[in-house]
Design a protein around this motif. Structure first.
Motif, PDB file in Angstrom:
ATOM      1  N   ASN A  34      -9.497  -4.177  -9.766  1.00  0.00           N
ATOM      2  CA  ASN A  34      -8.634  -4.271 -10.943  1.00  0.00           C
ATOM      3  C   ASN A  34      -7.253  -3.668 -10.658  1.00  0.00           C
ATOM      4  N   LEU A  35      -7.251  -2.556  -9.952  1.00  0.00           N
ATOM      5  CA  LEU A  35      -5.966  -1.927  -9.616  1.00  0.00           C
ATOM      6  C   LEU A  35      -5.159  -2.797  -8.672  1.00  0.00           C
TER       7      LEU A  35
ATOM      8  N   ASP B  21       0.814  -1.215   0.000  1.00  0.00           N
ATOM      9  CA  ASP B  21       0.000   0.000   0.000  1.00  0.00           C
ATOM     10  C   ASP B  21       0.849   1.267   0.000  1.00  0.00           C
ATOM     11  N   THR B  22       2.127   1.109  -0.021  1.00  0.00           N
ATOM     12  CA  THR B  22       2.995   2.304  -0.052  1.00  0.00           C
ATOM     13  C   THR B  22       3.923   2.211  -1.249  1.00  0.00           C
ATOM     14  N   PRO B  23       4.267   3.343  -1.855  1.00  0.00           N
ATOM     15  CA  PRO B  23       5.124   3.325  -3.040  1.00  0.00           C
ATOM     16  C   PRO B  23       6.539   2.895  -2.707  1.00  0.00           C
ATOM     17  N   ILE B  24       7.243   2.400  -3.721  1.00  0.00           N
ATOM     18  CA  ILE B  24       8.646   2.034  -3.552  1.00  0.00           C
ATOM     19  C   ILE B  24       9.453   3.330  -3.479  1.00  0.00           C
TER      20      ILE B  24
ATOM     21  N   GLY C 140      11.471   1.436 -15.044  1.00  0.00           N
ATOM     22  CA  GLY C 140      10.159   1.677 -15.637  1.00  0.00           C
ATOM     23  C   GLY C 140       9.055   0.940 -14.898  1.00  0.00           C
ATOM     24  N   MET C 141       9.321  -0.330 -14.521  1.00  0.00           N
ATOM     25  CA  MET C 141       8.306  -1.095 -13.806  1.00  0.00           C
ATOM     26  C   MET C 141       8.040  -0.475 -12.429  1.00  0.00           C
TER      27      MET C 141
ATOM     28  N   ALA D  41       2.834   4.662  -9.896  1.00  0.00           N
ATOM     29  CA  ALA D  41       1.733   5.398 -10.509  1.00  0.00           C
ATOM     30  C   ALA D  41       0.412   4.689 -10.268  1.00  0.00           C
ATOM     31  N   THR D  42       0.410   3.331 -10.420  1.00  0.00           N
ATOM     32  CA  THR D  42      -0.823   2.564 -10.169  1.00  0.00           C
ATOM     33  C   THR D  42      -1.237   2.682  -8.718  1.00  0.00           C
ATOM     34  N   LEU D  43      -0.264   2.633  -7.801  1.00  0.00           N
ATOM     35  CA  LEU D  43      -0.580   2.761  -6.373  1.00  0.00           C
ATOM     36  C   LEU D  43      -1.149   4.146  -6.063  1.00  0.00           C
TER      37      LEU D  43
END
Length: 756
Positions: free
Chosen positions: A381-382, A337-340, A353-354, A360-362
């Motif tokens: 879906n996300l 639930d938290t970005p890298i 890129g991944m 961005a999706t998070l």
């Protein structure tokens, strides 16, 4: 009411205006005389000085060289410079260089005048090391002809007088000194004695330092504001100028000594290094000759360079492996639930890129979650996309990690090969490198010290202080002490305060009635009116045509008498007071004249049988009178009544023959007969009685009267006497008691004068 109180308070003081005027003249005159003859006039001498507060030295070259050598650590603060300027050592040199401990004076009528510089015709140089020097001894000098002078003084009650030539060494009992002529002097001999005084230098130093003030001109800069108080403008300017000059000279002297010591130290070190460098060069030559070496170190340097390059690449790969491990660990811990974090980036573009897509999706999921539930198809879906991206990132990370570890092992293998080549270099080659390094170090130090020595020599050849005088010492145009404005203001205030205090203390200690307002504070009896003091000294008012203020006041008294009456007729009036001299007879006489002038039929009875004065005021005889009528039953009332020569309506009955049995007579029934007769014949009956504070005769007449007029005299009747009045009023001992204030100052301006 408050305004009236203020006016009353002011009027209580303004009536003493002559006292205030005299006090002001004396105080301001005293200030003038003090300023003219006794006050020491002082001027303020000001100067501005810029000091260098860090790396103090003669210049930037010297300061930098000393600092870089590590020999001295100079970080001077402004407070230190102020302390130096205010030190006794600096001031002692200023006083010694300019002989400021010797004062020259010209005698004056009131006070002597100090002269200085070119105003003095002589210059005295004292040997303070000689024994027997006496300080503060006035030594008069009389200039004679042929370049001679005479010294005159009194020492231990003995006169001393001797003649010398200018320039001679004087060895007198009070000191050893030399006196020379001041060729540039503007002194004009006007016959007044000239003398000089030798003062103790230590006392002069303390005195000057007390008058010296040095402070920062502003809070952020290094400007120093120097201020000095002096009775003589030129002398004060010389003191400040000498202070700055001495300070600068001492700073240059200190900096030069520092430079000289530094040069000596550098010379010694250069000599030592020169011998060491020569010894190292011989060691290199002998070593190469003995081992037959050329330029083997070139290959060894190349091996070392290649090995270092491989080690650098291995270190970079190791860093990337750690970054990939951190990404893998972060995802395996379940932080979905938290970005890298951006810090966990990799050099692999596909992996980067991944990670960006995952973040961005998070972010998109977080924005949708604010308005949709977890069951929302988009959220689901996300979540699925995030799960897939996380797995893909982990696989990519592991693949990249394997590639990097294979490449790292290959690099380590190549680095080991070059390391082996380095190990083959002969140990003697390494010894040669050590020897060469030692030589290079000593040569560099030698050149550095040589350069610094030249810099120190240059700074010593051009001695310039880091201190700069921004503004030269300048005296103020007008004296700053004494403060004439403050002294005159103080004298003015003192001139007001002294009479104010005297009046206030007088009023505070004053125990007599001073006004009708004060009278009303001590008694509840109604105040009938006020009678002003007669300016002519007459005891009786003039005829009816007289319209003086006193006549008007008695007419007002008659009006108030009718206004305040408590009985129908208010026919019989008793006039009394507390003590003798309060003016009861004066009030009774003039009240009778006023009433008679108003066409009333009036009779006045002189019942002050012990000290009768009533008839004397009218110029009539007391006989026959009341005592005769009371004692002798054969005497008729008509026989004792006298008619006023000017007023037909005014009749009087005198006290009669003096007798010692007044107390018994005042209780006689004949008085009742008399009063009944008079009430039937006269409109007004006025009875003048003795003071009730001394004699009780007036109380015996209370049954015959309608009202009582109690006379109080301003600035005469004591406050304690009012207590008697208040007791009489409260207890009704005398009917309808009313008070008249006699000799009133406030009533002086009442009425108007007679017009022609």
């Amino acid at each position: 009411m408050e305004e009236n109180n203020i006016n009353k308070l002011l009027s209580n003081y303004t009536k003493y205006w002559p006292l205030f005027l005299i006090s002001l003249v004396i105080c301001l005159g005293g200030v003038f005389l003090y300023l003219r003859y006794w006050a020491d006039t002082e001027y303020q001498i000001s100067s501005t000085l810029l000091v260098k507060t860090k790396d103090a030295g003669q210049g930037s070259i010297q300061a930098e060289s000393i600092k870089s050598l590590g020999l001295i650590k100079n970080t001077t603060e402004v407070e230190d410079e102020i302390g130096i300027l205010k030190s006794t050592g600096i001031m002692e040199k200023v006083i010694a260089n300019r002989s400021l401990n010797i004062n020259y004076y010209v005698e004056g009528k009131v006070r002597d005048v100090e002269i200085y510089g070119n105003d003095s015709p002589i210059e005295v140089l004292v040997d303070e090391t000689a024994s027997g020097l006496i300080y503060d001894l006035p030594i008069e000098i009389k200039i004679l002809e042929n370049n001679k002078y005479e010294l005159i003084t009194v020492m231990e009650d003995k006169d001393y007088r001797a003649s010398y030539s200018f320039g001679d060494l004087v060895e007198a009992p009070f000191g050893t000194f030399t006196i020379s002529k001041n060729e540039n002097s503007s002194y004009v001999d006007n016959g007044k004695p000239l003398y000089f005084v030798i003062r103790n230098s230590e006392l002069v130093i303390d005195d000057f330092l007390k008058k010296l003030n040095i402070d920062l001109a502003n809070k952020t800069g290094n400007l120093l504001q120097i201020q000095f108080l002096s009775q003589n403008k030129k002398k004060g300017e010389d003191v400040v100028a000498g202070l700055i000059e001495t300070y600068v000279e001492e700073m240059i002297k200190y900096e030069n000594e520092l430079a000289e010591n530094t040069i000596k130290m550098i010379d010694g070190r250069l000599k030592l290094l020169s011998g060491e460098i020569e010894g190292v060069e011989k060691s290199v030559e002998q070593f190469k000759t003995r081992n037959d070496l050329t330029d083997v170190a070139s290959n060894a340097s190349l091996y070392v360079e290649q090995a270092n390059d491989y080690k650098k690449l291995i270190s970079e790969y190791q860093t990337e492996i750690k970054v990939i491990d951190a990404i893998e660990t972060y995802l395996q811990q379940g932080n979905m639930d938290t970005p890298i974090p951006a810090s966990l980036s990799a050099n692999d573009p596909s992996l980067t890129g991944m990670i960006d897509q995952y973040n961005a999706t998070l972010l998109q999921k977080g924005q949708m979650a604010q308005s949709a539930s977890d069951a929302n198809p988009i959220i689901v879906n996300l979540n699925r996309t995030l799960d897939e991206l996380g797995k893909a990132i982990i696989e990519n990370v592991r693949s990249a990690k394997n590639r990097l570890m294979i490449a790292q092992r290959n690099l380590q293998s190549n680095a080991n090969k070059y390391q082996a080549q380095i190990a083959k270099v002969p140990s003697m080659e390494r010894q040669l490198v050590d020897i060469s390094r030692d030589k290079s170090t000593k040569e560099g130090l030698y050149l550095y010290l040589l350069q610094k020595r030249e810099e120190e020599v240059l700074s010593l050849a051009a001695p310039v202080s880091s201190t700069r005088i921004v503004s030269l010492p300048k005296s103020s145009t007008y004296p700053v002490s004494p403060n004439k404005t403050a002294l005159y203001l103080g004298g003015f205030l003192l001139g007001l305060f002294l009479p104010f205090s005297i009046i206030y203390i007088k009023d505070l200690l004053y125990n007599k009635i001073s006004s009708s307002e004060e009278l009303s504070n001590y008694t509840t009896a109604p105040i009938l009116g006020e009678i002003a003091k007669s300016t002519t000294g007459e005891t009786l008012i003039a005829p009816q045509s007289n319209r003086t203020p006193i006549a008007e006041l008695f007419r007002l008294l008659c009006f108030n008498l009718e206004y305040l009456k408590k009985s129908e007729h208010n026919q019989t009036l008793l006039i009394t007071s507390t003590i003798k001299g309060e003016g009861k007879t004066y009030i009774a006489s003039n009240l009778a004249i006023t009433m008679a002038s108003n066409s009333e039929k009036v009779i006045v009875l002189a019942f002050d049988l012990r000290m009768p004065k009533l008839m004397n005021q009218f110029g009539l005889s007391d006989n026959p009178g009341l005592t005769n009528f009371i004692i002798d039953n054969d005497i008729q009332i008509s026989e004792i009544i006298q008619t006023h020569p000017q007023y037909d309506n005014l009749h009087l009955i005198g006290a009669g023959t003096e007798t010692s049995q007044v107390g018994r007579l005042i209780l006689s029934n004949r008085i009742s007969t008399l009063m009944e007769f008079l009430k039937g014949k006269y409109t007004r009956i006025i009875i003048d009685t003795p003071p009730i504070g001394l004699i009780s005769d007036a109380f015996a007449l209370n049954d015959y009267i309608d009202s009582t007029i109690y006379v109080v005299r301003q600035d005469y009747t004591k406050i304690d006497c009012i207590k008697t009045l208040e007791t009489i009023h409260e207890n009704g001992k005398l009917r309808n008691t009313m008070v008249v204030l006699n000799d009133s100052q406030e009533a002086k301006n009442y009425g108007y004068e007679k017009t022609r």
